[in-house]
Write an enzyme that holds these catalytic residues in place. Sequence first.
Site, short mmCIF file in Angstrom:
data_model
loop_
_atom_site.label_atom_id
_atom_site.label_comp_id
_atom_site.label_asym_id
_atom_site.label_seq_id
_atom_site.Cartn_x
_atom_site.Cartn_y
_atom_site.Cartn_z
N LYS A 266 0.88 -1.18 0.00
CA LYS A 266 0.00 0.00 0.00
C LYS A 266 0.90 1.21 0.00
O LYS A 266 1.55 1.53 1.00
CB LYS A 266 -0.93 0.01 1.22
CG LYS A 266 -1.94 1.15 1.18
CD LYS A 266 -2.92 1.09 2.33
CE LYS A 266 -4.10 2.02 2.19
NZ LYS A 266 -3.79 3.41 1.98
N ARG A 271 -3.85 8.31 -5.48
CA ARG A 271 -4.49 7.39 -6.42
C ARG A 271 -4.83 8.11 -7.72
O ARG A 271 -5.30 9.25 -7.70
CB ARG A 271 -5.77 6.85 -5.79
CG ARG A 271 -6.50 5.85 -6.67
CD ARG A 271 -7.28 4.97 -5.80
NE ARG A 271 -8.03 3.95 -6.48
CZ ARG A 271 -8.84 3.14 -5.82
NH1 ARG A 271 -8.99 3.27 -4.51
NH2 ARG A 271 -9.50 2.19 -6.44
N ARG A 286 -8.67 10.93 -6.62
CA ARG A 286 -9.55 10.21 -5.69
C ARG A 286 -10.91 10.91 -5.59
O ARG A 286 -11.93 10.27 -5.36
CB ARG A 286 -8.82 10.17 -4.34
CG ARG A 286 -9.58 9.71 -3.15
CD ARG A 286 -9.62 8.20 -3.10
NE ARG A 286 -10.10 7.77 -1.80
CZ ARG A 286 -11.36 7.88 -1.42
NH1 ARG A 286 -12.27 8.37 -2.22
NH2 ARG A 286 -11.70 7.48 -0.20
N GLU A 316 -1.15 4.13 -8.20
CA GLU A 316 -0.81 5.13 -7.19
C GLU A 316 0.44 5.85 -7.70
O GLU A 316 1.44 5.19 -8.04
CB GLU A 316 -0.51 4.40 -5.86
CG GLU A 316 -0.31 5.30 -4.69
CD GLU A 316 -1.60 5.62 -3.90
OE1 GLU A 316 -2.72 5.34 -4.37
OE2 GLU A 316 -1.44 6.18 -2.79
N PHE A 356 -2.06 -0.88 -10.41
CA PHE A 356 -2.60 -2.06 -9.71
C PHE A 356 -3.93 -2.59 -10.25
O PHE A 356 -4.40 -3.61 -9.80
CB PHE A 356 -2.68 -1.85 -8.20
CG PHE A 356 -3.46 -0.63 -7.76
CD1 PHE A 356 -4.84 -0.59 -7.85
CD2 PHE A 356 -2.79 0.46 -7.22
CE1 PHE A 356 -5.54 0.52 -7.42
CE2 PHE A 356 -3.49 1.58 -6.79
CZ PHE A 356 -4.86 1.61 -6.89
N ARG A 433 -17.09 0.30 -0.59
CA ARG A 433 -16.06 -0.09 0.38
C ARG A 433 -16.47 -1.46 0.90
O ARG A 433 -17.08 -1.58 1.95
CB ARG A 433 -16.00 0.94 1.50
CG ARG A 433 -14.70 0.96 2.26
CD ARG A 433 -14.76 1.95 3.39
NE ARG A 433 -14.42 3.31 3.02
CZ ARG A 433 -13.19 3.73 2.76
NH1 ARG A 433 -12.18 2.91 2.80
NH2 ARG A 433 -12.98 5.00 2.45
N LYS A 439 -7.49 -3.26 3.81
CA LYS A 439 -6.21 -2.56 4.00
C LYS A 439 -5.68 -2.83 5.40
O LYS A 439 -6.46 -2.92 6.36
CB LYS A 439 -6.36 -1.07 3.74
CG LYS A 439 -7.32 -0.32 4.61
CD LYS A 439 -7.31 1.16 4.26
CE LYS A 439 -8.45 1.91 4.90
NZ LYS A 439 -8.52 3.31 4.51
P1 ATP Z 1 -6.45 5.79 2.73
O1 ATP Z 1 -6.74 6.97 3.56
O2 ATP Z 1 -6.01 4.57 3.47
O3 ATP Z 1 -5.57 6.10 1.54
P2 ATP Z 1 -8.81 5.75 1.09
O4 ATP Z 1 -10.11 6.15 1.70
O5 ATP Z 1 -8.22 6.68 0.07
O6 ATP Z 1 -7.81 5.34 2.23
P3 ATP Z 1 -9.01 2.98 0.86
O7 ATP Z 1 -9.73 2.13 -0.09
O8 ATP Z 1 -9.45 2.93 2.24
O9 ATP Z 1 -9.00 4.43 0.29
O10 ATP Z 1 -7.49 2.59 0.81
C1 ATP Z 1 -6.94 2.37 -0.46
C2 ATP Z 1 -6.16 3.57 -0.90
O11 ATP Z 1 -4.79 3.24 -0.81
C3 ATP Z 1 -6.45 3.87 -2.35
O12 ATP Z 1 -7.40 4.89 -2.51
C4 ATP Z 1 -5.09 4.22 -2.93
O13 ATP Z 1 -4.91 5.62 -2.97
C5 ATP Z 1 -4.08 3.68 -1.95
N1 ATP Z 1 -3.30 2.53 -2.43
C6 ATP Z 1 -1.98 2.39 -2.29
N2 ATP Z 1 -1.56 1.23 -2.77
C7 ATP Z 1 -2.64 0.58 -3.25
C8 ATP Z 1 -2.83 -0.69 -3.85
N3 ATP Z 1 -1.84 -1.53 -4.06
N4 ATP Z 1 -4.10 -1.03 -4.21
C9 ATP Z 1 -5.12 -0.19 -4.00
N5 ATP Z 1 -4.99 1.02 -3.42
C10 ATP Z 1 -3.76 1.40 -3.04
#
Ligand code: ATP
Length: 585
Positions: A266, A271, A286, A316, A356, A433, A439
């Site tokens: 991660k 993103r 995002r 990412e 990814f 979600r 995660k």
């Molecule tokens: P966070 O605050 O943890 O980034 P989020 O609300 O943006 O969370 P989540 O789905 O909870 O989104 O966590 C996934 C996030 O992590 C994605 O939005 C992306 O930006 C990031 N990310 C990093 N590496 C990866 C990966 N290998 N696959 C998917 N998402 C990834």
Amino acid sequence: MKFKNLANLFSDLESTTKRLEMIEFLSNFFEGVKKSNKFEDLDKIIYLLQGELVSNIKKFPKIGLAEKMIIDALSLHSGIDKKKVKEILIKKGDIGATAEQILAKRRTQMSLFDFEESPSELEPSLEISELYTALQKIALSEGTGSQDVKLGILRGLMRKCSPLENKYLLRIITSTLRVGVSTLTIIDGLALGFTGIKDNRNIIEKAYNFHPDLGDITKILAEKGITEVEKIGITYGIPIRMMLASRVPYGEIIEKLGTPLTAEYKLDGERLQIHKKGQDVKLFSRRLLEISEQFPDVCKTLIENIQVDDVIIEGEVVAMDSFYEKMLPFQVLSKRRRKYDVEDIIKEVPVCLFLFDLLKYKSESYIDKSFMVRRKKLEEIVSERDELRLVKSQLINSTDELLEFFNAARTEGNEGIMAKSIKEDSIYQAGNRGFLWIKLKGLEGGKLKDSVDVVLVGAFYGKGRRTGVYGTYVGAVLDPVEGKFIAFTRFFSGLTDELSDSLTKEMEKYKTEKKPKSVICEDIPDVWFEPEVVIEIIGDEITISEKFLTLGYSMRFPVFQRMRPEKGPGDITTVEEIRSLYDSQ
Ligand code: ATP
């Protein structure tokens, strides 16, 4: 359609906090629109209900009218002294309510002669289309004399409005319209109003996940019916709502996803959803806004190295050192937000895009294919280099292997890992979600190391060294069904003096005199904010709260972690997630 009709709907919606009543008001309204057979303003009506001027994947130019000027306009329009207007505004805390009170009172005092002079007082005549043309003009007028032009247009609009319409007109102008109805509630109202069948909400929601412009969808629904809405798929240039991950205690991940599963690093970047058609590349954030201009180097790399004409992929983007060896933290990447000297900043902050996922290949949608099929196709089309790689991934069969991979990820400076299902049904759940992606960010010491994203809703003035800036903030989490922000925690530690200064300045823009309607908060801070600015916090654990009773939870020893400019209020941690974080402790 007349703005009057919409103002009445806003007023009805504001008269209740009950979701079912809101759905009824909305469905009655849409049923009326259906009968009238006039659909040209429907998209605008939807955006205004969402508290915006355009869909959330587009940007409307800034209106640029200072509060002072709006007070001037209200004073000129009502004949009431500016000082008095300001006094009422301070008491009411909302420019819209101030206008309504002043103008309604003036109306009762008007003579027949006054009504003849100003007939719209009796029969308001503003059309929604006319309102939009005027707002465009206000936003686009620049340079010397533009303030007078803006004021003139605003006064013209005010003259065509009743007191109630003026209430909402001024809220629209000051970007404080939100009537407290969530997108999910609007979708329920649309299903009932246009089709009479509640369950059709699922079809509309699915279409919205693929095409997050509810205005467009509503027009299709009204003009062509639900069967056409059902056909809405992914479109080049329209971002798909992103699939998100849940949190689960690490010991339960294997059970939840089954084995083997895939785990990926991660990464600590931003993103991107990438739409590529021929030589044209669009990058979406995002928040689903196009940010291609921040990354011209990424666009170029994609054009040169992905030889497929029509693809949608995700990854990412991460800041790198100048040798493309070491990944740098998100804060470094944030420098890419600068709008000027882009060429210099590209050199200063080199980036690598780690891919990814793949959602579309040639003309075929891959959304409903399993993760392994998507990943395999992605591997086929990417030729890796310094600036473009695949996210590191590994097949996992046990919790021990998962932990080993997690530790390697952390040692290499990543946020943690993403565990992903590779079963047959591991489709890309747009806008969801769910539990196909999990995660895992922190495990150390058995304490909560996972972060929470909150929106700032209030603050207390600082004391001592912090005099002149806000010392403590109140952060809220999201209830997406009700469309409300529920207070979760106060926090003050972790802010550097520099950040504390700049955040205080930044928050001036969002200050409101009263608690916004969309906020539920048991605390009484010195100032309230429109819920806009998102912050990531980290703490020791989630606790049962005796203060924030609506949510019932709070955070022990919360510390500011970082700003989350790439997230909007709709993207923050939800009430549900807080509950599951508590349960997982
Ligand atoms: P966070 O605050 O943890 O980034 P989020 O609300 O943006 O969370 P989540 O789905 O909870 O989104 O966590 C996934 C996030 O992590 C994605 O939005 C992306 O930006 C990031 N990310 C990093 N590496 C990866 C990966 N290998 N696959 C998917 N998402 C990834």
